[in-house]
Scaffold this motif. Structure first.
Motif, PDB file in Angstrom:
ATOM      1  N   VAL A  67      52.587  -2.055   5.742  1.00 55.59           N
ATOM      2  CA  VAL A  67      53.535  -2.152   4.629  1.00 55.59           C
ATOM      3  C   VAL A  67      54.955  -2.195   5.171  1.00 55.59           C
ATOM      4  O   VAL A  67      55.299  -1.487   6.123  1.00 55.59           O
ATOM      5  N   GLY A 109      48.827  -6.144   8.593  1.00 54.11           N
ATOM      6  CA  GLY A 109      48.758  -5.663   7.220  1.00 54.11           C
ATOM      7  C   GLY A 109      49.589  -4.433   6.924  1.00 54.11           C
ATOM      8  O   GLY A 109      49.474  -3.830   5.854  1.00 54.11           O
ATOM      9  N   SER A 149      58.813  -1.667   3.796  1.00 57.25           N
ATOM     10  CA  SER A 149      59.622  -1.182   2.675  1.00 57.25           C
ATOM     11  C   SER A 149      60.685  -2.214   2.324  1.00 57.25           C
ATOM     12  O   SER A 149      61.464  -2.628   3.181  1.00 57.25           O
ATOM     13  N   SER A 150      60.714  -2.637   1.050  1.00 60.08           N
ATOM     14  CA  SER A 150      61.608  -3.730   0.639  1.00 60.08           C
ATOM     15  C   SER A 150      62.241  -3.423  -0.706  1.00 60.08           C
ATOM     16  O   SER A 150      61.974  -4.073  -1.711  1.00 60.08           O
ATOM     17  N   GLN A 199      60.460  -6.712  -2.631  1.00 60.37           N
ATOM     18  CA  GLN A 199      59.076  -7.102  -2.356  1.00 60.37           C
ATOM     19  C   GLN A 199      58.182  -5.934  -2.771  1.00 60.37           C
ATOM     20  O   GLN A 199      58.331  -4.830  -2.255  1.00 60.37           O
ATOM     21  N   ARG A 200      57.285  -6.198  -3.688  1.00 60.43           N
ATOM     22  CA  ARG A 200      56.391  -5.125  -4.135  1.00 60.43           C
ATOM     23  C   ARG A 200      55.263  -4.883  -3.139  1.00 60.43           C
ATOM     24  O   ARG A 200      54.663  -3.803  -3.121  1.00 60.43           O
ATOM     25  N   ALA A 201      54.965  -5.903  -2.343  1.00 60.08           N
ATOM     26  CA  ALA A 201      53.876  -5.785  -1.365  1.00 60.08           C
ATOM     27  C   ALA A 201      54.281  -6.452  -0.063  1.00 60.08           C
ATOM     28  O   ALA A 201      53.523  -7.220   0.527  1.00 60.08           O
ATOM     29  N   GLY A 203      55.752 -10.242  -4.993  1.00 57.16           N
ATOM     30  CA  GLY A 203      54.811  -9.475  -4.188  1.00 57.16           C
ATOM     31  C   GLY A 203      55.188  -9.535  -2.722  1.00 57.16           C
ATOM     32  O   GLY A 203      55.420  -8.515  -2.077  1.00 57.16           O
ATOM     33  N   SER A 204      55.271 -10.751  -2.197  1.00 55.16           N
ATOM     34  CA  SER A 204      55.613 -10.961  -0.793  1.00 55.16           C
ATOM     35  C   SER A 204      56.294 -12.322  -0.648  1.00 55.16           C
ATOM     36  O   SER A 204      55.771 -13.322  -1.153  1.00 55.16           O
ATOM     37  N   ARG A 212      54.865  -7.069   3.777  1.00 54.46           N
ATOM     38  CA  ARG A 212      53.959  -6.666   4.848  1.00 54.46           C
ATOM     39  C   ARG A 212      54.494  -7.094   6.212  1.00 54.46           C
ATOM     40  O   ARG A 212      55.280  -8.020   6.332  1.00 54.46           O
ATOM     41  N   ASP A 214      53.836 -14.742   1.031  1.00 58.20           N
ATOM     42  CA  ASP A 214      52.832 -15.375   0.175  1.00 58.20           C
ATOM     43  C   ASP A 214      53.449 -16.493  -0.661  1.00 58.20           C
ATOM     44  O   ASP A 214      52.840 -17.552  -0.850  1.00 58.20           O
ATOM     45  N   SER A 240      62.160 -10.061  -7.919  1.00 56.34           N
ATOM     46  CA  SER A 240      61.067  -9.253  -7.403  1.00 56.34           C
ATOM     47  C   SER A 240      59.873 -10.166  -7.167  1.00 56.34           C
ATOM     48  O   SER A 240      59.615 -11.085  -7.945  1.00 56.34           O
TER      49      SER A 240
END
Length: 248
Positions: A64, A62, A66-67, A54-56, A29-30, A58, A33, A27
């Motif tokens: 979102v 910007g 879904s991951s 991916q919790r964030a 964020g992105s 994108r 990143d 897991s």
């Protein structure tokens, strides 16, 4: 990190992708990143980041993405030495290569919606996000994020997915080399690439309301959208394409 991609560890993921290095997360964020962070630390061209979740995640502007776990392939790869003249059309070029690579797993030809969507039937199959990092006037690296649905996200019932039982390792083996090839190309889109786009254009001649009211008429060699409007033919390098209600 400490993640696997359906049982594949980092070395096996790199081997499947033909990448010099890979980072695999359970897991994150992105992946975008993480790729920028690793590139800043010297990660080589072709290295990639993959995550089960991916919790964030994108997309462009910007939005979102879904991951969820096990639902698709979520990855970002790092590319150095990319031709700066090709940056304007890179998202389209990546899309063309991905569409061709994914046909075998889609059951029918994958189409492209300007500027960065992969379309299957009437739904969104995947998306592309390209980000650059510069030092002074020199391009340091390009990060290319790709998300491809293996299952239709529960929160996006109008999305599309690859044929049932498609393995993520097989999608990775198709996607990673396709992105690498696109990033090695130079200059504007070729005549062959423009013909390929025309054959896969999901909105050719459709009525649209953004980025202008009119009809979509394909793209030019820089990847810019051509729109015939009341003001005549217009060219758009940025923005989103929104279909008119009757065309949706």
């Amino acid at each position: 990190m400490n993640g696997t991609l359906d049982g594949l560890d980092t070395a096996q993921v790199a081997a499947v992708a033909g990448a010099p290095l890979a980072w695999v997360f359970a897991s994150v964020g992105s992946t975008m990143d993480e790729a920028h962070r690793l590139a800043e630390s010297g990660a080589p061209s072709g290295a990639l980041v993959v995550s089960d979740v991916q919790r964030a995640g994108r997309g462009r502007l910007g939005r979102v993405w879904s991951s969820a776990a096990g639902q698709g392939l979520w990855m970002t790869s790092i590319h150095r030495g990319v031709d700066t003249r090709a940056l304007d059309c890179l998202t389209i070029r990546v899309g063309l290569q991905l569409a061709q690579a994914l046909d075998a797993h889609a059951g029918e030809p994958v189409r492209i919606k300007w500027p960065n969507d992969l379309i299957l039937r009437a739904g969104k199959l995947g998306g592309i996000l390209v980000e650059t990092r510069w030092r002074d006037m020199s391009l340091e690296w390009v990060a290319v994020g790709v998300g491809v649905n293996l299952r239709v996200p529960h929160d996006q019932p109008r999305a599309a997915a690859l044929v049932p039982d498609t393995r993520r390792r097989d999608v990775l083996a198709a996607v990673a080399p396709a992105v690498r090839f696109a990033c090695q190309c130079v200059g504007d889109l070729s005549a062959d690439e423009l013909r390929s786009f025309a054959s896969r254009d999901a909105v050719r001649d459709a009525a649209i309301v953004e980025p202008a009211v009119g009809r979509a008429r394909g793209i030019d060699a820089t990847g810019a959208l051509l729109v015939d409007s009341a003001e005549g033919r217009q060219l758009f390098r940025r923005g989103s394409l929104v279909l008119a209600p009757e065309a949706s």
